[in-house]
Motif scaffolding. Structure first.
Motif, PDB file in Angstrom:
ATOM      1  N   GLY A  42      66.628  34.127  62.326  1.00 38.78           N
ATOM      2  CA  GLY A  42      67.780  34.449  63.164  1.00 38.78           C
ATOM      3  C   GLY A  42      67.570  34.104  64.630  1.00 38.78           C
ATOM      4  N   ILE A  43      68.638  34.291  65.402  1.00 40.38           N
ATOM      5  CA  ILE A  43      68.636  33.910  66.820  1.00 40.38           C
ATOM      6  C   ILE A  43      67.613  34.718  67.649  1.00 40.38           C
ATOM      7  N   PRO A  44      67.459  36.041  67.398  1.00 33.46           N
ATOM      8  CA  PRO A  44      66.481  36.777  68.215  1.00 33.46           C
ATOM      9  C   PRO A  44      65.085  36.163  68.133  1.00 33.46           C
ATOM     10  N   LYS A  45      64.742  35.702  66.959  1.00 32.43           N
ATOM     11  CA  LYS A  45      63.429  35.071  66.777  1.00 32.43           C
ATOM     12  C   LYS A  45      63.347  33.779  67.609  1.00 32.43           C
ATOM     13  N   LEU A  46      64.475  33.066  67.652  1.00 29.13           N
ATOM     14  CA  LEU A  46      64.546  31.825  68.434  1.00 29.13           C
ATOM     15  C   LEU A  46      64.387  32.117  69.923  1.00 29.13           C
ATOM     16  N   MET A  47      65.047  33.163  70.385  1.00 32.77           N
ATOM     17  CA  MET A  47      65.035  33.483  71.816  1.00 32.77           C
ATOM     18  C   MET A  47      63.667  34.002  72.279  1.00 32.77           C
ATOM     19  N   HIS A  48      62.937  34.586  71.355  1.00 33.03           N
ATOM     20  CA  HIS A  48      61.680  35.240  71.723  1.00 33.03           C
ATOM     21  C   HIS A  48      60.786  34.368  72.601  1.00 33.03           C
ATOM     22  N   PHE A  49      60.554  33.118  72.172  1.00 31.08           N
ATOM     23  CA  PHE A  49      59.591  32.280  72.906  1.00 31.08           C
ATOM     24  C   PHE A  49      60.107  31.862  74.279  1.00 31.08           C
ATOM     25  N   MET A  50      61.444  31.871  74.450  1.00 31.77           N
ATOM     26  CA  MET A  50      61.993  31.484  75.754  1.00 31.77           C
ATOM     27  C   MET A  50      62.071  32.684  76.695  1.00 31.77           C
ATOM     28  N   PRO A  58      56.430  29.070  78.110  1.00 34.83           N
ATOM     29  CA  PRO A  58      57.697  29.112  77.380  1.00 34.83           C
ATOM     30  C   PRO A  58      58.424  27.761  77.384  1.00 34.83           C
ATOM     31  N   PRO A  59      59.057  27.395  76.281  1.00 39.71           N
ATOM     32  CA  PRO A  59      59.907  26.196  76.293  1.00 39.71           C
ATOM     33  C   PRO A  59      61.185  26.486  77.069  1.00 39.71           C
ATOM     34  N   PHE A  60      61.780  25.446  77.667  1.00 42.16           N
ATOM     35  CA  PHE A  60      63.025  25.609  78.433  1.00 42.16           C
ATOM     36  C   PHE A  60      64.213  25.782  77.493  1.00 42.16           C
ATOM     37  N   ALA A  61      64.204  25.012  76.389  1.00 40.05           N
ATOM     38  CA  ALA A  61      65.349  25.030  75.459  1.00 40.05           C
ATOM     39  C   ALA A  61      64.871  24.566  74.090  1.00 40.05           C
ATOM     40  N   TYR A  64      61.871  23.622  69.683  1.00 45.32           N
ATOM     41  CA  TYR A  64      60.432  23.672  69.871  1.00 45.32           C
ATOM     42  C   TYR A  64      59.767  23.967  68.540  1.00 45.32           C
ATOM     43  N   LEU A  65      58.487  23.642  68.509  1.00 43.51           N
ATOM     44  CA  LEU A  65      57.752  23.683  67.248  1.00 43.51           C
ATOM     45  C   LEU A  65      56.510  24.523  67.439  1.00 43.51           C
ATOM     46  N   LYS A  66      56.256  25.377  66.469  1.00 41.23           N
ATOM     47  CA  LYS A  66      55.029  26.170  66.515  1.00 41.23           C
ATOM     48  C   LYS A  66      54.088  25.635  65.438  1.00 41.23           C
ATOM     49  N   ALA A  67      52.873  25.349  65.867  1.00 46.88           N
ATOM     50  CA  ALA A  67      51.848  24.862  64.936  1.00 46.88           C
ATOM     51  C   ALA A  67      50.612  25.701  65.180  1.00 46.88           C
ATOM     52  N   GLY A  68      50.367  26.656  64.312  1.00 45.69           N
ATOM     53  CA  GLY A  68      49.294  27.619  64.595  1.00 45.69           C
ATOM     54  C   GLY A  68      49.672  28.408  65.840  1.00 45.69           C
ATOM     55  N   ARG A  69      48.778  28.376  66.849  1.00 49.95           N
ATOM     56  CA  ARG A  69      49.082  29.129  68.084  1.00 49.95           C
ATOM     57  C   ARG A  69      49.749  28.261  69.146  1.00 49.95           C
ATOM     58  N   LEU A  70      49.898  26.983  68.826  1.00 48.02           N
ATOM     59  CA  LEU A  70      50.473  26.042  69.793  1.00 48.02           C
ATOM     60  C   LEU A  70      52.001  26.042  69.705  1.00 48.02           C
ATOM     61  N   VAL A  71      52.674  26.092  70.864  1.00 45.38           N
ATOM     62  CA  VAL A  71      54.137  25.980  70.889  1.00 45.38           C
ATOM     63  C   VAL A  71      54.486  24.751  71.724  1.00 45.38           C
ATOM     64  N   VAL A  72      55.151  23.775  71.089  1.00 44.27           N
ATOM     65  CA  VAL A  72      55.450  22.507  71.760  1.00 44.27           C
ATOM     66  C   VAL A  72      56.955  22.355  71.903  1.00 44.27           C
ATOM     67  N   GLY A  73      57.423  22.098  73.126  1.00 34.95           N
ATOM     68  CA  GLY A  73      58.848  21.883  73.381  1.00 34.95           C
ATOM     69  C   GLY A  73      59.130  20.449  73.770  1.00 34.95           C
ATOM     70  N   ASN A  77      58.389  15.086  72.922  1.00 35.06           N
ATOM     71  CA  ASN A  77      57.019  15.607  72.969  1.00 35.06           C
ATOM     72  C   ASN A  77      56.602  16.151  71.594  1.00 35.06           C
ATOM     73  N   ILE A  78      57.533  16.817  70.936  1.00 36.12           N
ATOM     74  CA  ILE A  78      57.266  17.349  69.587  1.00 36.12           C
ATOM     75  C   ILE A  78      56.945  16.181  68.647  1.00 36.12           C
ATOM     76  N   LEU A  79      57.728  15.101  68.778  1.00 35.93           N
ATOM     77  CA  LEU A  79      57.523  13.965  67.869  1.00 35.93           C
ATOM     78  C   LEU A  79      56.222  13.237  68.189  1.00 35.93           C
ATOM     79  N   MET A  80      55.874  13.206  69.472  1.00 39.13           N
ATOM     80  CA  MET A  80      54.589  12.595  69.849  1.00 39.13           C
ATOM     81  C   MET A  80      53.436  13.405  69.253  1.00 39.13           C
ATOM     82  N   PHE A  81      53.630  14.713  69.169  1.00 37.23           N
ATOM     83  CA  PHE A  81      52.621  15.587  68.569  1.00 37.23           C
ATOM     84  C   PHE A  81      52.559  15.393  67.051  1.00 37.23           C
ATOM     85  N   LEU A  82      53.745  15.387  66.421  1.00 41.53           N
ATOM     86  CA  LEU A  82      53.778  15.327  64.952  1.00 41.53           C
ATOM     87  C   LEU A  82      53.431  13.942  64.396  1.00 41.53           C
ATOM     88  N   GLY A  83      53.837  12.897  65.134  1.00 42.23           N
ATOM     89  CA  GLY A  83      53.709  11.524  64.612  1.00 42.23           C
ATOM     90  C   GLY A  83      52.359  11.231  63.984  1.00 42.23           C
TER      91      GLY A  83
END
Ligand SMILES: N[C@@H](CCC(=O)N[C@@H](CS)C(=O)NCC(=O)O)C(=O)O
Length: 242
Positions: A42-50, A58-61, A64-73, A77-83
């Motif tokens: 749900g949305i509250p979970k989405l808002m939490h990191f911002m 915190p990500p601006f908008a 964003y992707l969480k991978a373990g303890r890393l949060v990438v916005g 940038n997310i695609l550069m990480f995942l690629g």
């Protein structure tokens, strides 16, 4: 690794570039905000990191992707990480930089595709800026769409490794994003695309090839693929398809 994608639950939007990449690779991921609240979504979970002050980076908008303890916005940038992790970009640095450069150019285009229906303010509804949108539309369909598509067609034509990929000789996240650009433009501006598409055979062929990747076909037919709608980036307002 189970990835957690955080994005608005009702639209494809920028999250779709990430969803397509995760889906193409068959990655294990959860689209967190689309889960019911009872299952931790749900949305509250989405808002939490911002919004939560305990989050130090915190990500601006979304997305964003969480991978373990890393949060990438930031989508690119997310695609550069995942690629590299998902085998969706060549390993050498020059190719990774080139892919990122193309993805940032796609991000620029996405802003313009959004601003055709929101030329004045993100915080106003479309109907509150319709007059300005109608004024902007022919510049987008007549100048900007062809300029970007000409560019990406040239990128495909000039790829020394050929074979219809944007980067190197194998599929990358940039190919998936170009698929989404063509699909989105076809939805939003069908008349414009009918007029323009004959000039872009490589882009159209790339779109078709991506659509036929078994993992992508399965995704597009599933309810994980949110249909295009008039809340997202690519909106079909016939009065703007000029
Ligand atoms: N440059 C960022 C833009 C992120 C962005 O604009 N996200 C939109 C949804 S697609 C949003 O929720 N924006 C809220 C805001 O700008 O206030 C990216 O590519 O990820």
């Amino acid at each position: 690794m189970r990835y957690e994608l955080y994005y608005w639950p009702g639209i494809q939007g920028r999250g779709e570039f990430v969803r397509l990449t995760l889906e193409a690779a068959g990655a294990d991921y959860v689209d967190v905000a689309r889960l019911p609240r009872s299952k931790g979504g749900g949305i509250p979970k989405l808002m939490h990191f911002m919004e939560d002050e305990s989050v130090k980076r915190p990500p601006f908008a979304p997305p964003y992707l969480k991978a373990g303890r890393l949060v990438v916005g930031q989508t690119a940038n997310i695609l550069m990480f995942l690629g590299p992790r998902l085998g969706l970009v060549p390993k050498d640095e020059r190719s990774r930089l080139w892919a990122h450069q193309l993805q940032l150019t796609i991000a620029d285009f996405v802003v313009e595709a959004h601003d055709i229906h929101h030329p004045i303010a993100v915080s106003l509804y479309y109907h509150q800026q319709k007059r300005e949108a109608r004024r902007r539309a022919p510049h987008f369909t007549g100048e900007r769409v062809p300029k970007y598509l000409d560019y990406f067609e040239q990128v495909l034509a000039r790829n020394p490794r050929g074979k219809g990929h944007a980067v190197g000789s194998t599929a990358s996240y940039v190919d998936l994003s170009l698929f989404q650009i063509i699909a989105g433009l076809r939805y939003a501006l069908p008349r414009t695309m009918k007029r323009l598409e004959p000039a872009y055979p490589r882009l159209v062929a790339l779109h078709d090839r991506v659509r036929l990747r078994p993992s992508i076909t399965a995704y597009l037919e599933s309810d994980r693929r949110i249909p295009f709608n008039e809340d997202g980036i690519f909106r079909h307002y016939p009065e703007l398809d000029v």
